[in-house]
Structures are given as C-alpha cells and as structure tokens.
Enzyme design. Structure first.
Site, PDB file in Angstrom:
ATOM      1  N   THR A  93       0.861  -1.177   0.000  1.00  0.00           N
ATOM      2  CA  THR A  93       0.000   0.000   0.000  1.00  0.00           C
ATOM      3  C   THR A  93       0.899   1.230   0.000  1.00  0.00           C
ATOM      4  O   THR A  93       1.521   1.557   1.015  1.00  0.00           O
ATOM      5  CB  THR A  93      -0.914   0.008   1.242  1.00  0.00           C
ATOM      6  OG1 THR A  93      -1.680  -1.193   1.271  1.00  0.00           O
ATOM      7  CG2 THR A  93      -1.860   1.204   1.215  1.00  0.00           C
ATOM      8  N   LYS A 169      -7.085   0.702  -3.022  1.00  0.00           N
ATOM      9  CA  LYS A 169      -6.656   0.155  -1.731  1.00  0.00           C
ATOM     10  C   LYS A 169      -6.704   1.218  -0.638  1.00  0.00           C
ATOM     11  O   LYS A 169      -7.145   0.956   0.493  1.00  0.00           O
ATOM     12  CB  LYS A 169      -5.241  -0.419  -1.842  1.00  0.00           C
ATOM     13  CG  LYS A 169      -4.676  -0.950  -0.525  1.00  0.00           C
ATOM     14  CD  LYS A 169      -5.518  -2.088   0.056  1.00  0.00           C
ATOM     15  CE  LYS A 169      -5.087  -2.472   1.469  1.00  0.00           C
ATOM     16  NZ  LYS A 169      -3.723  -2.997   1.543  1.00  0.00           N
ATOM     17  N   LYS A 238      -0.851   5.563   8.789  1.00  0.00           N
ATOM     18  CA  LYS A 238      -0.202   5.801   7.499  1.00  0.00           C
ATOM     19  C   LYS A 238      -1.226   5.811   6.366  1.00  0.00           C
ATOM     20  O   LYS A 238      -1.213   6.712   5.510  1.00  0.00           O
ATOM     21  CB  LYS A 238       0.844   4.716   7.232  1.00  0.00           C
ATOM     22  CG  LYS A 238       1.576   4.850   5.898  1.00  0.00           C
ATOM     23  CD  LYS A 238       2.065   3.510   5.371  1.00  0.00           C
ATOM     24  CE  LYS A 238       0.918   2.703   4.794  1.00  0.00           C
ATOM     25  NZ  LYS A 238       1.381   1.503   4.033  1.00  0.00           N
TER      26      LYS A 238
END
Length: 291
Positions: A93, A169, A238
């Site tokens: 990711t 994602k 994140k």
C-alpha cells in the site's frame, strides 16, 4: 518463471510461502535476514542485498511504506539492474504519487510495472485467499495472473494506470477505518447506558452489518483483544494519511479522514502504535469516561 520477492513481514512471508508451494522458483530478500530462513528451508534462495534480485523475470515487493519501497527498489540500484522485459509487481500500500513516479521510472528502463495491493490479514494470506486489486498494462497483468492465482481467491482489475489500484486500496482502508471507528463509538455509547458492548456488536454484525470485516473487527472490539496485531494501528495512521494526501491532490474533501487521523494520533500518543487498529475503540472508550 524466476520470481524475486522483497519484504518478508507477516504478509510477505505468507505470500512467498504460497508461491513456493505453487512450484515457482523463488529468491527472497528481507532487511532482517533471519525472516528468510523458513523460506530458505522450504527451497527458496536468499539474497543478501536487494540488487541481487535483479536477475529474476518477475520482481514482487511487499514493503511497509513509500520510504521502504523507494529505498529498496530505487536507491539500492535494483531498478537500474533489472533487465528490460522484467515485470515488477508492487503489492504494498503506497501513495498515488509514488506509484506514478515508479511507473515512469520503470517505463524509462523498459521494465514493466503493475500495482497489486491486497485485501486480507496474515491468516488470509497464509490460506492463499487474498483479494488482489490490480492495475497496469493488460498484457502484463495477464502474464502474472498465475502468480495472483497462487496468492489469492480473486483478482480485481481497476484500470491500466498502476495508481488506480493504489487509490482503490487507500479508499478501502479508509472505509475500513471508518467502520472500526463507528463500531467503537457505538460501543462506547451503549456502554454508558448499561448495555454490554459484546451484546451490541453481536447483534450489529449479525443483522445490519453482517459482513466478515464488521464481524472480525467487532469481535476484537467486544473482547478488547488488540494484541497480537493483524494490522498495526501505526499502519492505519499511514493509510489514512495517504487518503488525505490523495484527497488534497484531487480536490476531494475527506472530512471523516481528518477525524480519523486525529483519533489515530490520540491512540499513538497513548503508546498503542503496535496494537491492532481495532484499538481505536480504546480512544472512544477513554473519551466517554469508560475504563
């Protein structure tokens, strides 16, 4: 097909093991070399440095974040050593901006680049049941589909630009974080009226939100079981940050993401970075005056 695999955390190790079981020739690298030992025992070769993966036909990376991906793929010299015609599958990711930059750098070198981040925790990866979100040149995706078949139960295609898989994602993880936060706040609310959060969450995930994600995270919140982490809270922070960055770059308002970021930061300030991101429920409970 000779495969190189960089990044042997919980997810990467499980995925690499499935490629070995499927019969692919595998060479692996990890920053902590001891993580490669079970795979070496199962038949993989071990690289001592990332650039030693340059002779493979397909490179797979499953690294923690943008910085790690940049360092391992570009700064190490690995990309410069990959032969024209090699394909790099980035399954991590990462940000939209890094995906665009990597796509351009690979094209300059004559190296194929596709993005294929995954949905699923470590147990799902070990079972070969990941959902794979793929984007890139259709010809390249068709060539690497046998690898995806060894790793996942379904491959979802989202376009010919690699960053299109990354934005899907990022949006999915933002939506999951929002679901966790909603269950956390709902649980705190019913507890302050004397209702068991476990009873509330069992009802909720059996009726209005009867899906695996709600059921799994609802069970963690009900049991206050946040360790060991399937997906660390620090990684959730994140990914919410990536959603805010992508929103700003596309003029897409994301007010919920701003609230989520603050809640993740609250949890981090309490020392919960390594807990499962379902530990957002601890923030909601503490703010509600609950033990």
């Amino acid at each position: 097909m000779k495969i190189g695999f960089a990044g042997l955390g919980g997810m990467g190790s499980a995925m690499a093991a499935n490629l070995l079981r499927a019969g692919f020739a595998l060479k692996v690298w990890n920053r902590s070399p001891q993580a490669a030992q079970p795979l070496v025992a199962a038949g993989a070769l071990q690289a001592q440095r990332p650039e030693e993966l340059a002779e493979v036909e397909v490179l797979i990376t499953m690294l923690a974040n943008d910085a790690a991906t940049q360092q391992v793929v570009v700064d190490s010299g690995l990309l410069q050593r990959l032969r024209p015609g090699t394909t790099h599958i980035n399954m991590a990711t990462v940000s939209v901006e890094l995906a665009r930059r990597l796509a351009a750098q690979h094209q300059e070198r004559g190296v194929g680049y596709v993005a294929a981040p995954v949905l699923g925790r470590v147990d799902v990866a070990a079972a070969g049941k990941l959902n794979i979100l793929a984007a890139g040149d259709a010809r390249l995706l068709a060539q690497v589909q046998p690898l995806f078949d060894a790793l996942g139960q379904q491959t979802w295609h989202f376009g010919e630009r690699p960053e299109q898989a990354n934005i899907v994602k990022i949006a999915t993880n933002f939506t999951l974080a929002s679901a966790i936060e909603a269950m956390a706040e709902g649980s705190a609310l019913v507890r302050n009226y004397g209702v068991s959060s476990a009873d509330y969450l069992q009802m909720l995930t059996s009726t209005a939100f009867a899906s695996p994600a709600y059921q799994g995270y609802g069970a963690l919140i009900a049991a206050e079981r946040y360790s060991p982490a399937g997906f660390k809270l620090a990684l959730g922070l994140k990914d919410v940050g990536l959603a805010l960055e992508a929103g700003a770059n596309s003029h897409t308002p994301m007010p919920f993401a701003g609230v989520l970021k603050d809640n993740f930061l609250d949890a981090m300030a309490q020392g919960d970075a390594d807990l499962d991101w379902a530990a957002l429920a601890k923030v909601a409970a503490r703010r509600a005056g609950l033990a």
